[in-house]
Enzyme design. Structure first.
Site, mmCIF file in Angstrom:
data_model
loop_
_atom_site.group_PDB
_atom_site.id
_atom_site.type_symbol
_atom_site.label_atom_id
_atom_site.label_comp_id
_atom_site.label_asym_id
_atom_site.label_seq_id
_atom_site.Cartn_x
_atom_site.Cartn_y
_atom_site.Cartn_z
ATOM 1 C CG HIS A 68 -15.189 -2.508 -9.946
ATOM 2 N ND1 HIS A 68 -16.272 -1.651 -10.520
ATOM 3 C CD2 HIS A 68 -15.922 -3.291 -8.984
ATOM 4 C CE1 HIS A 68 -17.391 -2.058 -10.043
ATOM 5 N NE2 HIS A 68 -17.334 -3.011 -9.257
ATOM 6 C CB THR A 105 -16.515 2.922 1.667
ATOM 7 O OG1 THR A 105 -16.668 4.396 1.077
ATOM 8 C CG2 THR A 105 -15.323 2.319 1.360
ATOM 9 C CE1 TYR A 164 -22.018 10.265 -0.852
ATOM 10 C CE2 TYR A 164 -20.806 9.776 -2.693
ATOM 11 C CZ TYR A 164 -21.098 10.368 -1.566
ATOM 12 O OH TYR A 164 -19.716 11.224 -1.080
ATOM 13 N NE ARG A 211 -3.721 5.622 11.364
ATOM 14 C CZ ARG A 211 -3.765 5.047 10.582
ATOM 15 N NH1 ARG A 211 -3.153 5.732 8.980
ATOM 16 N NH2 ARG A 211 -4.048 3.813 10.163
ATOM 17 C CE LYS A 270 -16.139 9.625 -0.807
ATOM 18 N NZ LYS A 270 -15.323 10.671 -1.326
ATOM 19 C CD GLN A 299 -18.701 0.904 -2.680
ATOM 20 O OE1 GLN A 299 -17.882 1.492 -1.776
ATOM 21 N NE2 GLN A 299 -18.967 1.229 -3.846
#
Length: 212
Positions: free
Chosen positions: A95, A154, A133, A210, A150, A157
């Site tokens: 990135h 994401t 953040y 999970r 948080k 984004q």
């Protein structure tokens, strides 16, 4: 850093992140102003009026963007100084390196497409929230209870990449904007980021769900 203890750089990190958040807010304002000014020329990017305007603006907002991309490389320096090597992932390096190279390429283009202004406006706005953040997170454990969002950062984004790709695809397919080497490279880069961020989201949040 191999034989050194991690540096405690809490205060510099707090200052760095809040400064970048504020700086991105200023760039967002500048970009939004430019985008609204040239929007009526969206399908006329080859005309002299648009070329003259972009050449004029490039000396201002373009260099601000480029400075921000290179200044944000301190993200990696802080990770190294704190020995947080797990944070220096392929996504992180890919990135930052590509954004620096692509930004330098675009600001030297004679007449960058409107998609550049639209994409960077969205991206810098997301960076306002992202670095805010990180600034809060730099305070340490006492802030953790306030950082429940948080996951949604994401998601934001990921959403930005979907919006940018959709805009680019529509503009290119309808012939509203030219489709050259910069456009191809930008589209591939944003698509790659979308895939990498979705994978990051799945590994960071879905796997935890999970286990629970």
């Amino acid at each position: 850093m191999r034989n050194r203890e991690p540096f405690r750089i809490k205060t510099p990190m707090i200052a760095y992140n809040f400064i970048l958040s504020a700086f991105n807010l200023y760039i967002t304002y500048r970009l939004a102003t430019v985008s609204s000014t040239v929007w009526h020329l969206r399908c006329k990017t080859s005309e002299l009026e648009y070329q003259q305007f972009t050449l004029k603006e490039r000396g201002g907002v373009g260099w601000l963007i480029l400075f921000e991309k290179f200044f944000s490389l301190f993200d990696t320096i802080f990770f190294v100084l704190r020995k947080k090597y797990s944070h220096i992932s392929f996504l992180h390096v890919f990135h930052h390196v590509c954004m620096c190279l692509l930004s330098a390429w675009i600001i030297n283009a004679t007449s960058p497409g409107i998609f550049v202004y639209v994409s960077m406006t969205i991206n810098c706005f997301v960076h306002v929230i992202m670095y805010f953040y990180y600034g809060l997170a730099a305070f340490g454990k006492r802030m953790q209870k306030y950082l429940w969002w948080k996951r949604y950062l994401t998601v934001l984004q990921i959403l930005q990449f979907v919006i940018i790709l959709s805009y680019m695809a529509f503009s290119f397919l309808t012939g509203c904007e030219s489709f050259g080497s910069i456009e191809i490279a930008s589209f591939i880069f944003v698509f790659a980021l979308l895939v990498l961020f979705v994978n990051f989201y799945r590994n960071s949040f879905k796997k935890k769900e999970r286990k629970l």
